[in-house]
Design a protein around this motif. Structure first.
Motif, PDB file in Angstrom:
ATOM      1  N   LYS A 120     -70.984  63.662 -21.930  1.00 38.24           N
ATOM      2  CA  LYS A 120     -69.543  63.768 -21.682  1.00 38.24           C
ATOM      3  C   LYS A 120     -68.923  62.379 -21.556  1.00 38.24           C
ATOM      4  O   LYS A 120     -67.882  62.095 -22.167  1.00 38.24           O
ATOM      5  CB  LYS A 120     -69.281  64.584 -20.417  1.00 38.24           C
ATOM      6  CG  LYS A 120     -67.812  64.733 -20.089  1.00 38.24           C
ATOM      7  CD  LYS A 120     -67.595  65.548 -18.837  1.00 38.24           C
ATOM      8  CE  LYS A 120     -67.560  64.647 -17.629  1.00 38.24           C
ATOM      9  NZ  LYS A 120     -67.132  65.338 -16.405  1.00 38.24           N
ATOM     10  N   ALA A 121     -69.555  61.497 -20.825  1.00 39.11           N
ATOM     11  CA  ALA A 121     -69.032  60.138 -20.648  1.00 39.11           C
ATOM     12  C   ALA A 121     -69.041  59.374 -21.967  1.00 39.11           C
ATOM     13  O   ALA A 121     -68.083  58.659 -22.293  1.00 39.11           O
ATOM     14  CB  ALA A 121     -69.852  59.399 -19.596  1.00 39.11           C
ATOM     15  N   TRP A 122     -70.112  59.520 -22.755  1.00 36.60           N
ATOM     16  CA  TRP A 122     -70.231  58.800 -24.033  1.00 36.60           C
ATOM     17  C   TRP A 122     -69.135  59.242 -24.987  1.00 36.60           C
ATOM     18  O   TRP A 122     -68.454  58.416 -25.600  1.00 36.60           O
ATOM     19  CB  TRP A 122     -71.612  59.034 -24.648  1.00 36.60           C
ATOM     20  CG  TRP A 122     -71.966  58.102 -25.754  1.00 36.60           C
ATOM     21  CD1 TRP A 122     -72.530  56.863 -25.631  1.00 36.60           C
ATOM     22  CD2 TRP A 122     -71.794  58.327 -27.162  1.00 36.60           C
ATOM     23  NE1 TRP A 122     -72.726  56.306 -26.886  1.00 36.60           N
ATOM     24  CE2 TRP A 122     -72.274  57.189 -27.835  1.00 36.60           C
ATOM     25  CE3 TRP A 122     -71.290  59.374 -27.907  1.00 36.60           C
ATOM     26  CZ2 TRP A 122     -72.273  57.069 -29.216  1.00 36.60           C
ATOM     27  CZ3 TRP A 122     -71.271  59.262 -29.296  1.00 36.60           C
ATOM     28  CH2 TRP A 122     -71.757  58.113 -29.932  1.00 36.60           C
ATOM     29  N   GLU A 133     -73.784  65.061 -18.363  1.00 33.56           N
ATOM     30  CA  GLU A 133     -72.843  64.089 -17.792  1.00 33.56           C
ATOM     31  C   GLU A 133     -72.810  62.819 -18.634  1.00 33.56           C
ATOM     32  O   GLU A 133     -71.742  62.262 -18.881  1.00 33.56           O
ATOM     33  CB  GLU A 133     -73.186  63.791 -16.334  1.00 33.56           C
ATOM     34  CG  GLU A 133     -72.936  64.960 -15.389  1.00 33.56           C
ATOM     35  CD  GLU A 133     -71.465  65.356 -15.246  1.00 33.56           C
ATOM     36  OE1 GLU A 133     -70.568  64.548 -15.557  1.00 33.56           O
ATOM     37  OE2 GLU A 133     -71.222  66.502 -14.811  1.00 33.56           O
ATOM     38  N   ALA A 177     -60.665  62.426 -21.986  1.00 33.69           N
ATOM     39  CA  ALA A 177     -61.592  63.304 -21.277  1.00 33.69           C
ATOM     40  C   ALA A 177     -61.611  64.674 -21.945  1.00 33.69           C
ATOM     41  O   ALA A 177     -60.660  65.038 -22.651  1.00 33.69           O
ATOM     42  CB  ALA A 177     -61.151  63.449 -19.822  1.00 33.69           C
ATOM     43  N   ASP A 181     -65.651  58.117 -23.901  1.00 35.35           N
ATOM     44  CA  ASP A 181     -65.463  56.712 -24.239  1.00 35.35           C
ATOM     45  C   ASP A 181     -65.166  56.557 -25.730  1.00 35.35           C
ATOM     46  O   ASP A 181     -64.246  55.851 -26.127  1.00 35.35           O
ATOM     47  CB  ASP A 181     -66.702  55.907 -23.834  1.00 35.35           C
ATOM     48  CG  ASP A 181     -66.522  54.410 -24.012  1.00 35.35           C
ATOM     49  OD1 ASP A 181     -65.392  53.906 -23.842  1.00 35.35           O
ATOM     50  OD2 ASP A 181     -67.524  53.735 -24.331  1.00 35.35           O
TER      51      ASP A 181
END
Length: 144
Positions: A24-26, A21, A34, A29
């Motif tokens: 994926k977020a890093w 998670e 996404a 960004d």
């Protein structure tokens, strides 16, 4: 007589992460988008996320480190995949501001070629490069 090319082009690069998670977020960004595809394991936890990016829509896959090959190294090293960037200094600064650590500083490799690399917060080597040949090939494809 027909000949087939052995290597046809870059298809997917896989990066490993213990915290999917967070990875994926890093990357969402960093890339400004996404992942277009995700897969969860039987336990409902994210095990794979894939992004398409760049002029040729190459794939960057994030994979739960539990699924890494048995002989995969847990430390950075080996081959470096370089992504073309238009402003290498700004990209390197952005990566470091996001928590990536410098693996190799900016290296001027000759007319039209500059490289650098970092390790992302998950231990993967991410190479960046200003490559004038990349731009020439892209331009010829556009004009093609």
């Amino acid at each position: 007589m027909s000949t087939k090319q052995t290597l046809r082009g870059f298809a997917t690069i896989s990066y490993w992460a213990d915290d999917m998670e967070a990875a994926k977020a890093w990357y969402a960004d960093l890339l400004g988008s996404a992942p277009y595809f995700e897969r969860s394991g039987p336990d409902g936890q994210l095990v794979y996320a894939e992004f398409r990016l760049g002029d040729y829509q190459h794939e960057l896959g994030l994979i739960d480190r539990r699924f890494a090959p048995a002989r995969a190294s847990a430390t950075p090293g080996g081959a470096i995949m370089y992504w073309h960037v238009d402003d290498i200094e700004a990209t390197l600064n952005k990566l470091k501001a996001m928590g990536a650590e410098e693996y190799e500083p900016l290296v001027h490799r000759g007319e039209g070629f500059i490289t650098a690399s970092v390790t992302d917060p998950f231990g993967n080597v991410l190479g960046i490069m200003y490559n004038s040949h990349y731009l020439e090939m892209l331009q010829s494809r556009i004009q093609g």
